[in-house]
Design a protein around this motif. Structure first.
Motif, short mmCIF file in Angstrom:
data_model
loop_
_atom_site.label_atom_id
_atom_site.label_comp_id
_atom_site.label_asym_id
_atom_site.label_seq_id
_atom_site.Cartn_x
_atom_site.Cartn_y
_atom_site.Cartn_z
N LEU A 140 11.85 -6.63 -14.22
CA LEU A 140 11.79 -5.23 -13.65
C LEU A 140 11.85 -5.51 -12.21
O LEU A 140 11.26 -6.25 -11.49
N HIS A 141 12.67 -4.46 -11.52
CA HIS A 141 12.41 -4.43 -10.00
C HIS A 141 12.86 -3.08 -9.46
O HIS A 141 13.65 -2.31 -10.21
N GLN A 142 12.11 -2.51 -8.66
CA GLN A 142 12.31 -1.01 -8.14
C GLN A 142 13.08 -1.13 -6.77
O GLN A 142 12.51 -1.71 -5.96
N HIS A 143 14.34 -0.46 -6.77
CA HIS A 143 14.97 -0.43 -5.38
C HIS A 143 14.41 0.70 -4.58
O HIS A 143 14.27 1.83 -4.86
N LEU A 144 14.50 0.36 -3.27
CA LEU A 144 14.43 1.47 -1.93
C LEU A 144 15.39 1.17 -1.27
O LEU A 144 15.64 0.19 -0.45
N VAL A 145 16.40 2.44 -1.27
CA VAL A 145 17.53 2.26 -0.16
C VAL A 145 17.21 3.45 0.87
O VAL A 145 17.18 4.63 0.50
N PRO A 146 17.14 2.86 2.18
CA PRO A 146 17.00 3.99 3.16
C PRO A 146 18.30 4.58 3.45
O PRO A 146 19.37 3.91 3.25
N ARG A 147 18.06 5.93 3.82
CA ARG A 147 19.34 6.66 3.98
C ARG A 147 19.25 7.48 5.44
O ARG A 147 18.03 7.75 5.70
N TRP A 148 20.28 7.46 6.03
CA TRP A 148 20.44 8.40 7.36
C TRP A 148 21.58 9.44 7.19
O TRP A 148 22.36 8.84 6.39
N GLY A 149 21.63 10.36 7.83
CA GLY A 149 22.38 11.26 7.87
C GLY A 149 23.87 10.67 8.31
O GLY A 149 23.87 9.93 9.42
N GLY A 150 24.88 10.69 7.68
CA GLY A 150 26.10 10.23 7.84
C GLY A 150 26.29 8.94 7.54
O GLY A 150 27.38 7.98 7.94
N ASP A 151 25.50 8.45 6.92
CA ASP A 151 25.43 6.79 6.39
C ASP A 151 26.62 6.72 5.45
O ASP A 151 27.08 5.36 5.13
#
Length: 182
Positions: A140-151
């Motif tokens: 098991l692993h949980q992903h955290l993907v940071p996001r920015w406007g226009g990425d």
């Protein structure tokens, strides 16, 4: 009458496409380093990473039951995962302490990524099982993907290429330094 688009017939012939080569991704595409089976001793990278020092393993923070680690093949800069130390495949297999710490680490990771990189949003989730898209379904692993406007621009959408602005070692140090106090 419309004409058919001209087919590319040879390597190196001009075809109006720019190419960004990412040969390091071939290991991921070929599945190198993936477990050979479901047991911890079948080569599970999530069981091997905690045995490494933080810099070599890209570990951002260690807890009692879980750890936060950068994704070696990130979707975006700062993409990390929260992983239980215990080798379990399904979210329902976590005990209450593991579930609690996984949630707390997720909150702290969001705080650290906002502070370190100005993330404006996040994609957070788990792929449970191979059919759901889990690359390593046995742990098991949980992903955290940071996001920015226009990425999301033409690079990943049309070019099928991710552009990362810094080396993973630099990202690890930046996020580890921004991790909130325990």
């Amino acid at each position: 009458m419309t004409s058919e688009p001209e087919q590319q017939t040879g390597v190196g012939e001009p075809d109006a496409f720019q190419r960004l080569w990412t040969p390091h991704r071939m290991a991921y595409i070929k599945g190198e380093g993936k477990p050979t089976g479901p047991a911890p001793d079948d080569g599970c990278p999530f069981c091997q990473i905690p045995k490494m020092d933080d810099e070599s393993g890209l570990i951002v923070r260690r807890g009692e039951a879980v750890y936060a680690v950068l994704n070696l093949y990130p979707y975006n800069g700062g993409h990390l995962m929260v992983v239980p130390y215990r080798h379990v495949a399904d979210y329902t297999d976590l005990d209450p302490a593991e579930t609690l710490e996984l949630g707390e680490f997720t909150k702290r990771a969001m705080t650290a990524l906002r502070k370190a990189s100005g993330a404006q949003g996040f994609n957070i989730g788990m792929n449970q099982g191979h059919v759901a898209g889990a690359g390593i379904a046995a742990h098991l692993h949980q992903h955290l993907v940071p996001r920015w406007g226009g990425d999301t621009n033409f690079m990943p959408v049309v070019g099928h290429t991710r552009v990362l602005p810094q080396l993973l070692a630099e990202t690890r140090a930046m996020v580890a330094d921004a991790w909130p106090s325990d």
